[in-house]
Design an enzyme around this catalytic site. Structure first.
Site, mmCIF file in Angstrom:
data_model
loop_
_atom_site.group_PDB
_atom_site.id
_atom_site.type_symbol
_atom_site.label_atom_id
_atom_site.label_comp_id
_atom_site.label_asym_id
_atom_site.label_seq_id
_atom_site.Cartn_x
_atom_site.Cartn_y
_atom_site.Cartn_z
ATOM 1 N N TRP A 188 45.292 72.913 64.771
ATOM 2 C CA TRP A 188 44.920 72.960 63.443
ATOM 3 C C TRP A 188 46.249 73.063 62.582
ATOM 4 O O TRP A 188 47.243 73.383 62.957
ATOM 5 C CB TRP A 188 44.184 74.315 62.943
ATOM 6 C CG TRP A 188 44.262 74.399 61.247
ATOM 7 C CD1 TRP A 188 43.418 73.733 60.592
ATOM 8 C CD2 TRP A 188 45.113 75.343 60.599
ATOM 9 N NE1 TRP A 188 43.689 74.245 59.206
ATOM 10 C CE2 TRP A 188 44.784 75.152 59.252
ATOM 11 C CE3 TRP A 188 46.165 76.177 61.034
ATOM 12 C CZ2 TRP A 188 45.544 75.809 58.140
ATOM 13 C CZ3 TRP A 188 47.003 76.856 59.806
ATOM 14 C CH2 TRP A 188 46.586 76.635 58.401
ATOM 15 N N GLU A 229 40.773 71.062 64.332
ATOM 16 C CA GLU A 229 40.038 71.873 63.375
ATOM 17 C C GLU A 229 40.283 71.503 61.983
ATOM 18 O O GLU A 229 41.377 71.467 61.398
ATOM 19 C CB GLU A 229 40.523 73.349 63.639
ATOM 20 C CG GLU A 229 39.917 74.298 62.760
ATOM 21 C CD GLU A 229 40.417 75.562 62.680
ATOM 22 O OE1 GLU A 229 41.361 75.876 63.598
ATOM 23 O OE2 GLU A 229 39.831 76.350 62.173
ATOM 24 N N LYS A 231 39.774 71.110 57.681
ATOM 25 C CA LYS A 231 39.812 72.450 56.677
ATOM 26 C C LYS A 231 39.940 71.784 55.272
ATOM 27 O O LYS A 231 40.761 70.888 55.140
ATOM 28 C CB LYS A 231 40.921 73.528 57.021
ATOM 29 C CG LYS A 231 41.010 74.742 55.810
ATOM 30 C CD LYS A 231 42.247 75.548 56.335
ATOM 31 C CE LYS A 231 42.250 76.721 55.317
ATOM 32 N NZ LYS A 231 42.910 77.731 55.606
ATOM 33 N N ASP A 262 35.181 75.850 61.876
ATOM 34 C CA ASP A 262 35.415 77.018 61.362
ATOM 35 C C ASP A 262 34.629 77.415 60.017
ATOM 36 O O ASP A 262 34.349 76.628 59.117
ATOM 37 C CB ASP A 262 37.127 77.072 60.908
ATOM 38 C CG ASP A 262 37.299 78.470 60.445
ATOM 39 O OD1 ASP A 262 36.665 79.159 59.689
ATOM 40 O OD2 ASP A 262 38.408 79.043 60.905
ATOM 41 N N HIS A 265 35.776 76.964 56.233
ATOM 42 C CA HIS A 265 36.552 75.800 56.160
ATOM 43 C C HIS A 265 35.978 74.809 55.342
ATOM 44 O O HIS A 265 36.308 73.826 55.243
ATOM 45 C CB HIS A 265 37.139 75.365 57.321
ATOM 46 C CG HIS A 265 38.451 76.074 57.870
ATOM 47 N ND1 HIS A 265 39.186 75.528 58.773
ATOM 48 C CD2 HIS A 265 39.019 77.229 57.674
ATOM 49 C CE1 HIS A 265 40.386 76.207 59.050
ATOM 50 N NE2 HIS A 265 39.940 77.413 58.211
ATOM 51 N N HIS A 289 35.167 78.553 65.161
ATOM 52 C CA HIS A 289 35.816 79.598 64.829
ATOM 53 C C HIS A 289 34.849 80.404 63.784
ATOM 54 O O HIS A 289 34.686 80.065 62.800
ATOM 55 C CB HIS A 289 37.069 79.089 64.130
ATOM 56 C CG HIS A 289 38.333 79.008 64.806
ATOM 57 N ND1 HIS A 289 39.394 78.543 64.316
ATOM 58 C CD2 HIS A 289 38.485 79.003 66.187
ATOM 59 C CE1 HIS A 289 40.468 78.441 65.355
ATOM 60 N NE2 HIS A 289 39.744 78.712 66.418
ATOM 61 N N ASP A 297 38.944 83.659 50.320
ATOM 62 C CA ASP A 297 39.502 83.973 51.574
ATOM 63 C C ASP A 297 38.565 83.546 52.934
ATOM 64 O O ASP A 297 37.341 83.776 52.617
ATOM 65 C CB ASP A 297 39.906 85.750 51.923
ATOM 66 C CG ASP A 297 40.286 85.754 53.519
ATOM 67 O OD1 ASP A 297 41.151 85.371 53.782
ATOM 68 O OD2 ASP A 297 39.623 86.575 54.151
ATOM 69 N N ASP A 299 38.941 84.443 56.217
ATOM 70 C CA ASP A 299 38.895 85.009 57.602
ATOM 71 C C ASP A 299 38.630 86.594 57.441
ATOM 72 O O ASP A 299 39.284 87.474 57.747
ATOM 73 C CB ASP A 299 40.163 84.955 57.873
ATOM 74 C CG ASP A 299 40.759 83.310 58.173
ATOM 75 O OD1 ASP A 299 40.156 82.852 59.117
ATOM 76 O OD2 ASP A 299 41.315 82.742 57.375
ATOM 77 N N ASP A 329 37.657 83.766 64.457
ATOM 78 C CA ASP A 329 39.064 83.599 63.838
ATOM 79 C C ASP A 329 38.766 84.385 62.344
ATOM 80 O O ASP A 329 38.185 84.009 61.361
ATOM 81 C CB ASP A 329 39.072 82.144 63.420
ATOM 82 C CG ASP A 329 40.479 81.777 62.705
ATOM 83 O OD1 ASP A 329 41.291 82.794 62.757
ATOM 84 O OD2 ASP A 329 40.538 80.617 62.084
HETATM 85 C C1 RNT Z 1 43.520 78.420 59.360
HETATM 86 C C2 RNT Z 1 42.624 78.233 60.848
HETATM 87 C C3 RNT Z 1 43.308 78.341 61.895
HETATM 88 C C4 RNT Z 1 44.066 79.968 61.851
HETATM 89 C C5 RNT Z 1 44.546 80.291 63.312
HETATM 90 C C6 RNT Z 1 45.357 81.606 63.338
HETATM 91 O O1 RNT Z 1 42.736 78.357 58.319
HETATM 92 O O2 RNT Z 1 41.428 78.667 60.682
HETATM 93 O O3 RNT Z 1 42.433 78.167 63.113
HETATM 94 O O4 RNT Z 1 43.206 80.575 61.417
HETATM 95 O O5 RNT Z 1 44.948 79.309 64.032
HETATM 96 ZN ZN ZN Z 2 40.041 78.744 62.185
#
Ligand code: RNT
Ligand code: ZN
Length: 422
Positions: A188, A229, A231, A262, A265, A289, A297, A299, A329
């Protein structure tokens, strides 16, 4: 806390109830035990790592909170993770980022890393019999210039990060070989723009070229699987990311590598569950993820939401358990970090359990018959079947605390170990 006999007895009743809707809970639990979750190292120390590049996190990654007791060394992180998995049912994996390299006194650049800097990780994973996954680290480094890595206009910057990408795939292969369990290495990049770009094409064309250079060397898929990955946006890259969803779907399909979906994302109301069966029409395997987006946010700690259940249903009901590498993640520094690992992972496993004990055969039959009324009725009723009795029994048979009894153990560890870290 329930006593073991009660858990057993309640399970037998639940098993009978599930049998009435055609579900074999014993079989479901056998299947559940075979699904590993790749647990991310970076929840344990707020995406800090041990390489001392002397840079702020950056790259749109922001960890908030200041809960005491964060792991300060790789050894502490390993110890914390062992505590976490001691209360999580099943056998899982550890997902390490390149910035968790252990330098043992020497400074090794990211473009020169090798399995040497990860030998302690590998030896530990072997000793506790878990698989490992790996990630290139394209953030928190002085060579992330202006927020750009593989898409940089500067050939020297691109070269540096291409070398990093290659080194990490080699490390992934070494991990897979040493552990006898295939390693997924996930790429990523944080590249993007805060405001409307004048040129959307240039960075994307450079990204194709850079990625092709990273993935040029063939690596035995038995040891390492590459994943990319996408985003849509991040903090500081609100207007444009070259590595968007469309970009990486095209890239992964044309190169037949994995795609990492993810959950945080995409557009804030867009889930990843519905994407799984779409991309698996074109890709042999994918990675996830699993995360939880809240406003800006992406995460937050994974909770047992409808979205999480939808993801688990797609994996289980689609028969994809062997083609989807489930990883987590998220990072939260405002609560006990070990508890964050435990809560998120146990929720992922619970969601898989719920999908496994759903009366899916009946639901599919009703759908095929066009009886959507019964499909909806049964789907809703199934939500209230006694899954918690099956979960407690699963925890008990896997020798981990049932219900919320795990919390006392994590609190004890906080008192005995974490609170002594200053
Ligand atoms: C970032 C991505 C990525 C990170 C990690 C730490 O938005 O989701 O995967 O969270 O690599
Ligand atoms: Zn991620």
């Amino acid at each position: 806390m329930s006593n073991p006999k009660n858990i057993e007895r309640t399970y037998q009743l639940a098993k009978e109830r599930y049998a009435q809707v055609g579900v074999d809970t014993d079989k479901a639990l056998k299947q559940l035990a075979k699904i590993p979750i790749s647990i991310h190292c970076w929840q344990g120390d707020d995406v800090g790592g041990f390489e001392n590049a002397g840079q702020q996190l950056g790259g749109g990654l922001a960890v908030t909170g200041n809960y005491p007791g964060k792991a300060r060394t790789a050894q502490e992180l390993r110890g914390d993770f062992e505590k976490a998995i001691s209360v999580i049912p099943g056998s899982h994996r550890f997902n390490v980022h390149a910035c968790y390299a252990e330098m043992s006194g020497k400074k090794v650049g990211r473009d020169a890393l090798s399995a040497n800097q990860f030998k302690n990780w590998i030896a530990w994973a072997k000793a506790i019999k878990i698989g490992m996954d790996f990630n290139q680290t394209y953030f928190a480094h002085p060579k992330v210039v202006g927020g750009f890595t593989l898409t940089s206009e500067d050939p020297a910057i691109r070269k540096f990060w291409i070398e990093h990408g290659i080194r990490c795939r080699e490390i992934g292969a070494a991990i897979g070989k040493a552990l006898g369990k295939t390693c997924v290495t996930n790429l990523w990049i944080p590249d993007g723009m805060k405001d409307t770009p004048a040129d959307r094409k240039g960075p994307r064309e450079r990204l194709v070229e850079s990625l092709d250079a990273v993935f040029k060397q063939k690596i035995d898929k038995k040891y390492n699987l590459d994943s990319v990955e996408p985003k849509l946006f991040g903090i500081g890259t609100e207007s444009y990311t070259p590595g968007s969803s469309e970009f990486y779907i095209g890239y992964a399909v044309s190169r037949q590598i994995l795609l990492t979906l993810d959950a945080g994302h995409y557009h804030p109301t867009e889930g990843i569950a519905d994407k799984i069966s779409s991309v698996l029409c074109y890709l042999p395997e994918i990675a996830l993820h699993v995360s939880r987006g809240v406003r800006w946010d992406s995460d937050h700690v994974v909770t047992l939401t409808d979205e999480l259940q939808a993801i688990a249903q797609e994996i289980v009901w689609g028969g994809y358990a062997n083609r989807v590498h489930i990883g987590l993640d998220y990072f939260d520094a405002s609560i006990n970090r070990i508890a964050a690992w435990v809560i998120g992972t146990r929720n992922m496993v619970k969601a898989l359990l719920l999908a496994l004990v759903a009366p899916i055969d009946q639901l599919k039959r009703l759908e095929a018959e066009g009886d959507y009324t019964s499909r909806l009725a049964l789907m809703e009723d199934a939500k209230f079947l006694p899954a918690s009795a099956v979960w407690d029994y699963y925890c008990q048979t896997m020798n981990v605390p049932a219900g919320d009894a795990w919390l006392a153990e994590v609190k004890r560890h906080e008192k005995d170990v974490l609170s002594k870290r200053v």
